[in-house]
Design an enzyme around this catalytic site. Structure first.
Site, short mmCIF file in Angstrom:
data_model
loop_
_atom_site.label_atom_id
_atom_site.label_comp_id
_atom_site.label_asym_id
_atom_site.label_seq_id
_atom_site.Cartn_x
_atom_site.Cartn_y
_atom_site.Cartn_z
N TYR A 7 58.18 82.85 66.04
CA TYR A 7 57.14 83.76 66.57
C TYR A 7 56.64 83.23 67.92
CZ TYR A 7 52.31 85.66 66.76
OH TYR A 7 51.13 86.24 67.14
N ASP A 51 54.09 103.36 63.49
CA ASP A 51 54.43 102.14 62.74
C ASP A 51 55.71 102.41 61.98
OD1 ASP A 51 52.34 99.53 61.98
OD2 ASP A 51 54.26 99.74 60.96
N LEU A 66 45.57 94.02 63.86
CA LEU A 66 44.93 94.37 65.14
C LEU A 66 45.18 95.84 65.48
CD1 LEU A 66 45.54 91.37 67.56
CD2 LEU A 66 43.45 92.70 67.45
C1 VAH Z 1 49.36 84.06 63.21
N1 VAH Z 1 47.36 85.43 63.37
O1 VAH Z 1 48.70 83.30 62.50
C2 VAH Z 1 48.59 85.05 64.07
C3 VAH Z 1 48.18 84.45 65.40
C4 VAH Z 1 47.22 82.45 66.54
C5 VAH Z 1 47.76 82.98 65.29
O2 VAH Z 1 49.18 84.60 66.34
O3 VAH Z 1 50.58 84.08 63.27
#
Ligand code: VAH
Length: 319
Positions: free
Chosen positions: A140, A35, A14
């Protein structure tokens, strides 16, 4: 006052596209792309930045008189599971540095990307509501739930104008994805254009919310341009462009490449996908700052194939 924009994670899927859009909008000289590694020759200003380093973040903000920060750096869902504590450390320490440096340096606006990965297993899978109590199944996702709540705290406690979107799976032709569970969709397009068989790491019927890059970038700019008073949700807004399964995407691609072949070999990422919504309710974003996707699965497929043909074969065939 002239806007000076700092982007972290500017070489990411992104970040790379958003940086170009911000350069077009604010002027190349007013966007500082950063970065971890100088892996992308930018037309414009690029600085190496490990955003876990508070002093380096502060130094760049002061040196360039930054007014807005787009904090795009993070370790995504699948890669994040390989080293959970490092994922937590990177995703949270970088956010705290951005929040604190912003608070102490009068940054006028901050963008924080969240994700539909904040959802866990205890919620309606279809049209998942904006507000929920949940238990994300990835580090995450845990880091994004925590991040959303810290963003909300800094807005109410310190008046920091930080805005956030829960991105679905982002699909684009401009940059290769980096370790996400939804990234199968990007890889599928590349394989189809190169006339190669695609082995999918999710089940054929794993429906997930997705968004085309153009819509994702438009949403990011739109939420940041909206008047402060219109941003009622200060954790993060759901948005979704479309929802589909790997087999539905393959069908869309086969309308252009009838010979395209796909095999299914689900791995650990299927468990992650099982914990996420199939679609989300994004009515608050549509109401508060006029979110409106433009792409559906077939217009996305046409645009992806056109650009990937150019990338691989310099072809400009109309589809
Ligand atoms: C992932 N592309 O797959 C990211 C995103 C909703 C998925 O947060 O971790």
């Amino acid at each position: 006052m002239k806007e000076k924009i700092l982007v972290t994670g500017a070489s990411g899927q992104l970040g790379a596209v958003l940086t170009k859009r911000l350069q077009d909008k604010f002027g190349v000289e007013n966007v500082i792309a950063t970065d971890l590694n100088n892996i992308k020759t930018y037309n414009g200003c690029f600085e190496v930045l490990d955003a876990t380093d508070y002093d380096r973040v502060q130094f760049l903000v002061k040196t360039y008189a930054i007014t807005q920060i787009y904090h795009m750096a993070a370790i995504l869902s699948a890669n994040g599971e390989k080293n959970p504590f490092q994922t937590w450390e990177v995703n949270m320490k970088t956010l705290f540095n951005i929040l604190e440096v912003s608070r102490h340096n009068n940054i006028t606006k901050v963008f924080f990307p969240s994700s539909i990965a904040v959802y866990g297993s205890d919620f309606p899978k279809v049209n998942t509501p904006q507000t929920f109590s949940t238990s994300p199944q990835t580090v995450y996702g845990v880091s994004k739930v925590a991040g959303e709540n810290w963003a909300n705290y800094y807005c109410h406690k310190y008046g920091l104008d930080i805005r956030s979107i829960r991105y679905p799976g982002v699909i684009g032709h401009q940059s290769l994805p980096g370790g996400g569970t939804t990234d199968y969709a990007v890889e599928m397009y590349h394989k189809a254009v190169k006339n190669e068989v695609f082995e999918c790491f999710l089940n054929h019927d794993a429906v997930l919310p997705m968004i085309y890059m153009e819509d994702a970038i438009n949403a990011t700019i739109d939420i940041m341009e909206a008047p402060f008073r219109d941003i009622r949700v200060r954790t993060s807004y759901n948005i979704s462009g479309l929802s589909f399964s790997p087999s539905q995407l393959a069908e869309s691609i086969q309308s252009i490449f009838p010979e395209f072949k796909i095999r299914y070999n689900p791995d650990f990422r299927q468990r992650i996908a099982d914990s996420w919504p199939e679609s989300v309710d994004d009515s608050e974003a549509r109401e508060d700052w006029k979110w409106q996707p433009k792409y559906d699965i077939n217009t996305m497929t046409k645009d992806m194939v056109m650009h990937l043909r150019l990338r691989y074969f310099n072809e400009t065939q109309n589809i």
